[in-house]
Design an enzyme around this catalytic site. Structure first.
Site, PDB file in Angstrom:
ATOM      1  N   CYS A 169       0.818  -1.223   0.000  1.00  0.00           N
ATOM      2  CA  CYS A 169       0.000   0.000   0.000  1.00  0.00           C
ATOM      3  C   CYS A 169       0.851   1.273   0.000  1.00  0.00           C
ATOM      4  O   CYS A 169       0.390   2.333  -0.404  1.00  0.00           O
ATOM      5  CB  CYS A 169      -0.949   0.009   1.193  1.00  0.00           C
ATOM      6  SG  CYS A 169      -2.071  -1.392   1.142  1.00  0.00           S
ATOM      7  N   HIS A 192      -4.307   6.882   1.470  1.00  0.00           N
ATOM      8  CA  HIS A 192      -4.504   5.535   0.948  1.00  0.00           C
ATOM      9  C   HIS A 192      -5.908   5.071   1.347  1.00  0.00           C
ATOM     10  O   HIS A 192      -6.415   5.458   2.399  1.00  0.00           O
ATOM     11  CB  HIS A 192      -3.445   4.601   1.530  1.00  0.00           C
ATOM     12  CG  HIS A 192      -3.678   3.182   1.159  1.00  0.00           C
ATOM     13  ND1 HIS A 192      -3.701   2.779  -0.154  1.00  0.00           N
ATOM     14  CD2 HIS A 192      -3.946   2.084   1.908  1.00  0.00           C
ATOM     15  CE1 HIS A 192      -3.966   1.493  -0.189  1.00  0.00           C
ATOM     16  NE2 HIS A 192      -4.125   1.045   1.046  1.00  0.00           N
ATOM     17  N   ASN A 250      -9.887  -1.367  -1.727  1.00  0.00           N
ATOM     18  CA  ASN A 250      -8.467  -1.052  -1.571  1.00  0.00           C
ATOM     19  C   ASN A 250      -7.720  -1.553  -2.811  1.00  0.00           C
ATOM     20  O   ASN A 250      -7.641  -2.758  -3.038  1.00  0.00           O
ATOM     21  CB  ASN A 250      -7.954  -1.746  -0.302  1.00  0.00           C
ATOM     22  CG  ASN A 250      -6.502  -1.452  -0.001  1.00  0.00           C
ATOM     23  OD1 ASN A 250      -5.788  -0.875  -0.826  1.00  0.00           O
ATOM     24  ND2 ASN A 250      -6.049  -1.860   1.170  1.00  0.00           N
TER      25      ASN A 250
HETATM   26  O1  UT7 Z   1      -4.176  -1.648   2.963  1.00  0.00           O
HETATM   27  C1  UT7 Z   1      -3.563  -2.473   3.893  1.00  0.00           C
HETATM   28  C2  UT7 Z   1      -3.871  -2.003   5.210  1.00  0.00           C
HETATM   29  N1  UT7 Z   1      -5.076  -2.633   5.696  1.00  0.00           N
HETATM   30  C3  UT7 Z   1      -5.788  -1.998   6.578  1.00  0.00           C
HETATM   31  O2  UT7 Z   1      -5.501  -0.885   6.897  1.00  0.00           O
HETATM   32  C4  UT7 Z   1      -6.960  -2.720   7.220  1.00  0.00           C
HETATM   33  C5  UT7 Z   1      -7.049  -2.353   8.672  1.00  0.00           C
HETATM   34  N2  UT7 Z   1      -8.083  -3.059   9.391  1.00  0.00           N
HETATM   35  C6  UT7 Z   1      -9.410  -2.857   9.148  1.00  0.00           C
HETATM   36  O3  UT7 Z   1      -9.764  -2.097   8.290  1.00  0.00           O
HETATM   37  C7  UT7 Z   1     -10.390  -3.599  10.008  1.00  0.00           C
HETATM   38  O4  UT7 Z   1      -9.733  -4.220  11.074  1.00  0.00           O
HETATM   39  C8  UT7 Z   1     -11.235  -4.628   9.212  1.00  0.00           C
HETATM   40  C9  UT7 Z   1     -12.216  -3.925   8.295  1.00  0.00           C
HETATM   41  C10 UT7 Z   1     -10.332  -5.540   8.414  1.00  0.00           C
HETATM   42  C11 UT7 Z   1     -12.042  -5.497  10.192  1.00  0.00           C
HETATM   43  O5  UT7 Z   1     -12.855  -4.686  11.019  1.00  0.00           O
HETATM   44  P1  UT7 Z   1     -12.902  -4.963  12.590  1.00  0.00           P
HETATM   45  O6  UT7 Z   1     -13.886  -4.012  13.135  1.00  0.00           O
HETATM   46  O7  UT7 Z   1     -11.495  -4.877  13.100  1.00  0.00           O
HETATM   47  O8  UT7 Z   1     -13.512  -6.409  12.653  1.00  0.00           O
HETATM   48  P2  UT7 Z   1     -12.870  -7.738  13.273  1.00  0.00           P
HETATM   49  O9  UT7 Z   1     -11.725  -8.208  12.467  1.00  0.00           O
HETATM   50  O10 UT7 Z   1     -12.655  -7.529  14.739  1.00  0.00           O
HETATM   51  O11 UT7 Z   1     -14.071  -8.733  13.089  1.00  0.00           O
HETATM   52  C12 UT7 Z   1     -15.264  -8.564  13.800  1.00  0.00           C
HETATM   53  C13 UT7 Z   1     -16.165  -9.747  13.484  1.00  0.00           C
HETATM   54  C14 UT7 Z   1     -15.496 -11.090  13.754  1.00  0.00           C
HETATM   55  O12 UT7 Z   1     -16.472 -11.938  14.283  1.00  0.00           O
HETATM   56  P3  UT7 Z   1     -16.559 -12.218  15.872  1.00  0.00           P
HETATM   57  O13 UT7 Z   1     -15.227 -12.802  16.227  1.00  0.00           O
HETATM   58  O14 UT7 Z   1     -16.794 -10.889  16.495  1.00  0.00           O
HETATM   59  O15 UT7 Z   1     -17.705 -13.161  15.978  1.00  0.00           O
HETATM   60  C15 UT7 Z   1     -15.096 -11.564  12.376  1.00  0.00           C
HETATM   61  O16 UT7 Z   1     -15.032 -12.967  12.284  1.00  0.00           O
HETATM   62  O17 UT7 Z   1     -16.522  -9.754  12.097  1.00  0.00           O
HETATM   63  C16 UT7 Z   1     -16.219 -11.042  11.525  1.00  0.00           C
HETATM   64  N3  UT7 Z   1     -15.844 -10.849  10.122  1.00  0.00           N
HETATM   65  C17 UT7 Z   1     -16.772 -10.744   9.144  1.00  0.00           C
HETATM   66  N4  UT7 Z   1     -18.105 -10.787   9.154  1.00  0.00           N
HETATM   67  C18 UT7 Z   1     -18.745 -10.619   7.983  1.00  0.00           C
HETATM   68  C19 UT7 Z   1     -14.614 -10.721   9.590  1.00  0.00           C
HETATM   69  N5  UT7 Z   1     -14.713 -10.536   8.254  1.00  0.00           N
HETATM   70  C20 UT7 Z   1     -16.029 -10.543   7.963  1.00  0.00           C
HETATM   71  C21 UT7 Z   1     -16.755 -10.394   6.770  1.00  0.00           C
HETATM   72  N6  UT7 Z   1     -18.100 -10.429   6.816  1.00  0.00           N
HETATM   73  N7  UT7 Z   1     -16.153 -10.170   5.580  1.00  0.00           N
END
Ligand code: UT7
Length: 327
Positions: A113, A254, A284
């Site tokens: 990125c 980004h 992204n």
């Molecule tokens: O460009 C490279 C740099 N990348 C980034 O900057 C990404 C940075 N991180 C983020 O943007 C966020 O952390 C995400 C968007 C990737 C995830 O958001 P989050 O609020 O941190 O969610 P999480 O990973 O804590 O997941 C929350 C819940 C989990 O379920 P439980 O454990 O709470 O039951 C995940 O299993 O959401 C679940 N989950 C999904 N649910 C539906 C994870 N992916 C998905 C999905 N659809 N695609």
């Protein structure tokens, strides 16, 4: 001598994939994706034969046309991508041939990125040193075939899209124009928080069975680092150029997550109407993101002659950076 951006271009493939389309492949919903990331849809290539250099080609032609240059005028290509045409050689070599440039320098940058900002810092240094005059930077990604489109990969797969952006840099002796400053950083402590282990110097069948050829991410860790390092790098870039946040006409962060961009803009104190967001439409696009943002903003009239534009990125490595450019 400074390096000035004299042309830009972008290209995204025609196929639009909505969040609901992804919901048919894995357990995810439009509501989850929009709430957590801001993404509504992304563009994906529709044939395995379409590679990163193919997406870069129309973007490069558009950028050269705006800069009033022909492919034969290009002295060097720097190609930033994490999804190259081949493991080697670099996609810059494929683009050099497709564009019909001479036997010029062709370099790939593998900084995900932050790849565009690393490429910009190299191009800036080459131009300041007098090594090359007309440099084409391409950022292009074909993520589609490299994503795990099953429940196992849903946390990463819903975030990315395909696309390409290019800029042309040329020398100027105008002291107040061009790349005013471009700083790039890294900390390998985060190397395994966002990575794709294969292909590497060795590949075992059990690694492929475990899905190590797909990107994996600790989303929360990346989020925390991004919202700290992007403002820090942006303030460093502004300070080095002797400018303040109030001098910034446009902020192109980004596009990894709408919430990251809003937090970063808030922390910097950049008013919301000066922040570029296109993550809703593209997801992204990794190294392509910032040059797509430049090209779209220029064509929409948000970048004008004399505009001061701040850019910042954070991604795998961890790597991050920021640049301040006067158009
Ligand atoms: O460009 C490279 C740099 N990348 C980034 O900057 C990404 C940075 N991180 C983020 O943007 C966020 O952390 C995400 C968007 C990737 C995830 O958001 P989050 O609020 O941190 O969610 P999480 O990973 O804590 O997941 C929350 C819940 C989990 O379920 P439980 O454990 O709470 O039951 C995940 O299993 O959401 C679940 N989950 C999904 N649910 C539906 C994870 N992916 C998905 C999905 N659809 N695609």
């Amino acid at each position: 001598m400074r390096a000035r951006i004299t042309g830009s271009g972008h290209y995204v493939p025609n196929k639009v994939v909505t969040n609901d389309d992804l919901g048919k492949l894995m357990s995810t919903t439009d509501e989850w994706i929009q709430q957590r990331t801001g993404i509504k849809e992304r563009h994906f290539v529709d044939a395995e034969s379409v590679q990163a250099s193919d997406l870069a080609l129309p973007a490069a032609k558009m950028a050269l046309e705006q800069a009033k240059l022909e492919p034969k005028d290009v002295d060097a290509i720097i190609f930033a991508t994490l999804s190259p045409d081949a493991h080697f050689p670099g996609s810059a070599c494929f683009l050099q041939t497709k564009l019909g440039c001479g036997q010029i320098a062709a370099l790939d940058v593998r900084n995900q990125c932050s790849g565009f900002l690393y490429a910009l810092s190299i191009a800036d240094a080459w131009i300041r040193a007098g090594t090359f005059r007309n440099i084409l930077i391409a950022g292009a990604e074909v993520h589609y075939f490299g994503l795990d489109m099953t429940d196992r990969g849903r946390d990463v797969a819903v975030l990315f899209g395909d696309g390409a952006g290019c800029v042309v840099l040329q020398p100027t002796d105008d002291d107040d124009r061009g790349v005013l400053t471009c700083g790039v950083h890294a900390d390998g402590v985060g190397a395994k928080e966002l990575w794709m282990e294969l292909p590497a110097s060795r590949i075992r069948a059990d690694q492929v069975a475990e899905g190590q050829h797909y990107p994996r991410m600790n989303g929360k860790a990346v989020f925390r680092w991004a919202v700290e390092k992007m403002p820090e790098a942006a303030l460093t870039a502004l300070g080095k150029a002797g400018k303040k946040v109030e001098d910034v006409d446009l902020f192109i962060p980004h596009q990894a997550n709408m919430r990251i961009n809003q937090l970063v803009a808030e922390r910097l104190g950049v008013p919301a109407d000066r922040v570029v967001h296109n993550i809703q439409r593209y997801g992204n696009t990794t190294a392509a993101t910032i040059p797509i943002g430049i090209s779209e903003s220029w064509r929409e009239g948000k970048i004008k002659e004399g505009s001061t534009v701040l850019m910042t990125a954070f991604g795998a490595g961890f790597t991050w950076g920021a640049a301040l450019v006067r158009f």
